[in-house]
Design an enzyme around this catalytic site. Structure first.
Site, mmCIF file in Angstrom:
data_model
loop_
_atom_site.group_PDB
_atom_site.id
_atom_site.type_symbol
_atom_site.label_atom_id
_atom_site.label_comp_id
_atom_site.label_asym_id
_atom_site.label_seq_id
_atom_site.Cartn_x
_atom_site.Cartn_y
_atom_site.Cartn_z
ATOM 1 N N SER A 164 10.334 -9.941 2.923
ATOM 2 C CA SER A 164 9.808 -8.689 2.362
ATOM 3 C C SER A 164 9.059 -8.942 1.063
ATOM 4 C CB SER A 164 10.955 -7.700 2.118
ATOM 5 O OG SER A 164 11.954 -8.281 1.295
ATOM 6 N N ASN B 278 22.636 -5.971 -1.674
ATOM 7 C CA ASN B 278 22.660 -4.588 -1.170
ATOM 8 C C ASN B 278 22.637 -3.559 -2.304
ATOM 9 O OD1 ASN B 278 22.795 -5.845 1.248
ATOM 10 N ND2 ASN B 278 24.904 -5.248 1.734
ATOM 11 N N THR C 162 -8.040 36.990 4.271
ATOM 12 C CA THR C 162 -6.947 36.769 5.221
ATOM 13 C C THR C 162 -7.659 36.435 6.525
ATOM 14 O OG1 THR C 162 -6.851 39.083 5.926
ATOM 15 C CG2 THR C 162 -5.400 38.462 4.108
ATOM 16 N N LYS D 101 -28.441 16.822 1.458
ATOM 17 C CA LYS D 101 -26.982 16.948 1.581
ATOM 18 C C LYS D 101 -26.205 16.443 0.382
ATOM 19 C CE LYS D 101 -24.748 17.164 5.217
ATOM 20 N NZ LYS D 101 -23.919 16.722 6.346
ATOM 21 N N ASN E 142 -22.133 15.788 0.080
ATOM 22 C CA ASN E 142 -20.907 15.871 0.886
ATOM 23 C C ASN E 142 -19.648 15.803 0.027
ATOM 24 O OD1 ASN E 142 -22.450 15.972 3.250
ATOM 25 N ND2 ASN E 142 -22.579 13.735 3.330
ATOM 26 N N GLU F 218 -12.453 15.654 1.330
ATOM 27 C CA GLU F 218 -12.108 15.319 2.722
ATOM 28 C C GLU F 218 -11.074 14.200 2.773
ATOM 29 O OE1 GLU F 218 -15.975 15.578 5.334
ATOM 30 O OE2 GLU F 218 -16.501 15.035 3.304
ATOM 31 N N TYR G 26 24.945 -0.890 4.856
ATOM 32 C CA TYR G 26 23.599 -1.447 4.851
ATOM 33 C C TYR G 26 23.241 -2.091 6.191
ATOM 34 C CZ TYR G 26 19.568 -4.339 3.656
ATOM 35 O OH TYR G 26 18.323 -4.908 3.638
ATOM 36 N N GLN H 254 15.132 -2.328 4.893
ATOM 37 C CA GLN H 254 14.074 -3.046 4.183
ATOM 38 C C GLN H 254 12.704 -2.406 4.428
ATOM 39 O OE1 GLN H 254 14.179 -7.397 3.696
ATOM 40 N NE2 GLN H 254 12.517 -7.467 5.176
HETATM 41 N N1 ARG Z 1 15.116 -7.528 1.085
HETATM 42 C C1 ARG Z 1 16.280 -6.745 1.363
HETATM 43 C C2 ARG Z 1 15.894 -5.255 1.473
HETATM 44 O O1 ARG Z 1 14.871 -4.914 1.021
HETATM 45 C C3 ARG Z 1 17.296 -6.925 0.304
HETATM 46 C C4 ARG Z 1 18.697 -6.642 0.724
HETATM 47 C C5 ARG Z 1 19.168 -7.713 1.652
HETATM 48 N N2 ARG Z 1 20.557 -7.582 1.941
HETATM 49 C C6 ARG Z 1 21.105 -8.204 2.975
HETATM 50 N N3 ARG Z 1 22.365 -7.996 3.169
HETATM 51 N N4 ARG Z 1 20.420 -8.971 3.761
HETATM 52 O O2 ARG Z 1 16.644 -4.445 2.031
#
Ligand code: ARG
Length: 467
Positions: free
Chosen positions: A33, A120, A165, A293, A295, A300, A327, A332
């Site tokens: 991530s 977590n 209206t 024109k 725009n 938009e 969790y 993520q």
């Molecule tokens: N990158 C993880 C997230 O965004 C962090 C938490 C990971 N925790 C775990 N038990 N793998 O959720």
């Protein structure tokens, strides 16, 4: 044996492309991530400094180790801020990237930072801090947009325009009154933002993996250090809750809907057919082929951004809906939705604030349109009730005949000669012309919250005192 070999080979070939190197590459790609959660670096470091400080205060780590950790974390903060940090995808996320760098910088003491916490509660903390800051920014931006509307409303408290209206001219209103309708809408959005800040103002850190910890930590201390009102009360809920993110997205979706309605009005108003407003060059574009024109592209795009925000809300609701406590890695996927919606919302508010401040209002066009479509017919009916003592239903009927006559003559109600009106109802006097103009019509609507300039000024004063 030979069969096994063939199987592995053929499935390897199927991975192909960037995953040619096999399961490791696929796992890294789906698991990492860092590509998006690096946005949380400042919150991650702040949280770790508060956590380490608390651990030392409680005698869980030594003061010496704490000093090394804090110094190392501050070094990492400046490395990231100055673009001198190498993020690694193998290290998965922001938490592990920071911790690994800390180990390189300060050695074994780095290993003590993760005592009495888990990723977590760490990610729940980082993300809450980020969303809280974003909500505070949103609150300020909405205040700016409201201020822009208040200024335009004040300037146009007397400017008459058609009120609609069904997008059909209904009764004359003032442009100031119309602007104040948006002040109410964005005012509600802002109070939703304020409530959301209150809801999320609890510190998750110390919930650990899900069950709390056996170390003698002080969660009230970290909560205070991080600017939270108090710590969360249930460790299981703490690591599995993403309501704060969903609340942000739902607030963004409602505000986005308001911004989109405004955008739609601006698109309509700026057509040559309406000609109520002219957008500044800054918020419109010319056509590459049709020189006449102009725009309303920015409006938009604001209208379109609302679609993205709604998508993010539905995505996160769907991600969360099937998850057992506590969790799961599914969570993520929360961040990209919120980051994308936040960017869209900020941009949309900024563009709308600019457009509202910059647009030129064509009061002559508005006034002409306000008078067309027999928009003062209700005023004639009300006059018949008030001055000639007719029941409203009869007055409505008489007015209908007057409108039909004006229509057949191709003129406005105020242009019908008195003799014509008296032929429809003998009690009509020349005093009736006082209410047939659009100015008289709006000035008469003095009910609380109505469109009379005096009422619009009352609404403006109410909001000025609260902005
Ligand atoms: N990158 C993880 C997230 O965004 C962090 C938490 C990971 N925790 C775990 N038990 N793998 O959720």
């Amino acid at each position: 044996m030979a069969d096994d070999t063939t199987d592995t080979k053929s499935s390897n070939q199927m991975w192909g492309g960037r995953f040619a190197s096999g399961p490791d590459a696929i796992m890294e790609e789906i698991n990492a991530s860092i590509g998006f959660d690096k946005k949380l670096f400042a919150q991650d470091i702040r949280g770790s400094i508060a956590h380490a400080t608390m651990l030392a205060h409680q005698g869980i780590i030594s003061a010496d180790d704490k000093d090394k950790i804090v110094h190392g974390l501050n070094t990492i903060l400046s490395e990231i801020e100055s673009g001198n940090f190498e993020f690694s995808r193998q290290l998965e996320d922001i938490h592990m990237n920071v911790e690994a760098r800390l180990a390189t910088l300060i050695g074994p003491a780095a290993g003590r930072l993760h005592t009495a916490r888990s990723r977590n509660d760490q990610v729940a903390l980082d993300f809450r801090l980020w969303v809280k800051e974003e909500l505070q920014k949103t609150e300020q931006m909405l205040t700016g947009l409201i201020a822009a509307f208040l200024d335009r409303a004040e300037e146009h408290a007397e400017s008459v325009m058609p009120g609609f209206t069904h997008l059909q001219a209904a009764q004359p209103v003032t442009f100031g009154h119309h602007c104040m309708a948006y002040v109410e809408m964005f005012g509600r959005d802002r109070s939703r933002v304020r409530h959301a800040i209150e809801h999320l103002d609890e510190s998750p850190i110390g919930a650990a993996a899900l069950a709390g910890t056996g170390y003698p930590i002080d969660r009230h201390m970290t909560a205070k250090a991080l600017g939270f009102r108090e710590p969360t009360r249930n460790s299981i809920d703490t690591v599995s809750d993403r309501d704060f993110a969903i609340e942000f997205l739902s607030i963004a979706a409602i505000a986005g809907m308001h911004l989109s309605r405004l955008a739609e009005e601006i698109v309509i108003w700026s057509t040559p057919q309406f000609g109520f407003v002219r957008l500044s060059d800054a918020f419109s574009t010319g056509s590459s082929i049709m020189p006449q024109k102009k725009n309303p592209d920015a409006a938009e795009l604001v209208r379109a951004k609302t679609g993205r925000i709604n998508g993010s809300l539905v995505a996160l609701l769907t991600i969360m809906k099937g998850l057992p406590l506590a969790y799961s890695k599914d969570m993520q996927e929360d961040k990209e939705q919120v980051f994308d919606a936040a960017e869209s919302l900020e941009l949309a508010i900024a563009a709308m604030t600019g457009m509202v401040r910059d647009m030129t209002v064509n009061t002559a066009r508005m006034k002409a349109a306000a008078g067309s479509g027999y928009s003062t017919a209700t005023d004639l009916a009300d006059w018949l009730v008030r001055e000639a003592g007719l029941p409203f239903r009869d007055a409505h009927h008489v007015t209908g005949r007057a409108v039909a006559l004006a229509e057949s003559k191709g003129c406005d109600l105020a242009e019908l000669p008195l003799s014509d009106l008296q032929a429809i109802h003998p009690d009509i006097t020349d005093k009736v012309y006082d209410v047939l103009t659009v100015e008289a019509s709006v000035a008469s609507r003095k009910s609380f919250g109505g469109t009379a300039p005096s009422e619009v000024r009352r609404q403006i004063a109410f909001w000025r005192a609260r902005n």
